[in-house]
Design an enzyme around this catalytic site. Sequence first.
Site, PDB file in Angstrom:
ATOM      1  N   THR A 142       0.832  -1.200   0.000  1.00 23.64           N
ATOM      2  CA  THR A 142       0.000   0.000   0.000  1.00 23.64           C
ATOM      3  C   THR A 142       0.864   1.247   0.000  1.00 23.64           C
ATOM      4  O   THR A 142       0.588   2.209  -0.714  1.00 23.64           O
ATOM      5  CB  THR A 142      -0.974  -0.013   1.193  1.00 23.64           C
ATOM      6  OG1 THR A 142      -1.900  -1.088   0.987  1.00 23.64           O
ATOM      7  CG2 THR A 142      -1.726   1.291   1.319  1.00 23.64           C
ATOM      8  N   TYR A 143       1.940   1.235   0.784  1.00 19.43           N
ATOM      9  CA  TYR A 143       2.865   2.368   0.771  1.00 19.43           C
ATOM     10  C   TYR A 143       3.436   2.561  -0.639  1.00 19.43           C
ATOM     11  O   TYR A 143       3.429   3.666  -1.184  1.00 19.43           O
ATOM     12  CB  TYR A 143       3.989   2.141   1.784  1.00 19.43           C
ATOM     13  CG  TYR A 143       4.982   3.270   1.837  1.00 19.43           C
ATOM     14  CD1 TYR A 143       4.679   4.470   2.470  1.00 19.43           C
ATOM     15  CD2 TYR A 143       6.232   3.139   1.244  1.00 19.43           C
ATOM     16  CE1 TYR A 143       5.592   5.507   2.515  1.00 19.43           C
ATOM     17  CE2 TYR A 143       7.154   4.174   1.290  1.00 19.43           C
ATOM     18  CZ  TYR A 143       6.829   5.348   1.918  1.00 19.43           C
ATOM     19  OH  TYR A 143       7.732   6.378   1.955  1.00 19.43           O
TER      20      TYR A 143
END
Length: 172
Positions: free
Chosen positions: A86-87
């Site tokens: 997600t980062y």
Amino acid sequence: MEKIAAAIRRIDVLVHNAAVWPSRRIINEDGFEQAFFVNHLAPFLMNHLLEERLGRVVQVSAGLYVSGKVDPDRTPTGEDFHSMRTYADTKLANLLMVALFAERWRASGVTIDAVHPGVLRTGLGDPGGVRGLALKTVKRLWKPAEEAAPPVVDLLVSEGTGRYFNRSKEAR
């Protein structure tokens, strides 16, 4: 945003540096996954809403964008959530906008570039517990956060063209 716009006529330099590395999926009141909102949507909105006041914009990015994959149907709401991915996904989404803003602003004189200042010793992404303690131990070998400044400052005084830099070297 309205308060900023009302109080400030011109923003000579804007450095987007806020970021979160999520340890769990958090949905904000608008239905967006928190990392997507902070890492991508917030700088995008600031650029868009303040563009008439901007001079030079530098987006602090992350080398992990290369592991990112943005799914417009799932990434904004975190349906494809995974802490590391997600980062990376949100950093990729943000980086993809740099060239688009550069093109949009070309005639106005507003410039933008992005930079990955290197892997740094910060609290970003620190989980709690034993994993967090292990990560903090490893991070002692990383450069201090203060070493992020030189590549950012170099871009602040350079001509912006929508480029991406890994530290001080232009990269694809």
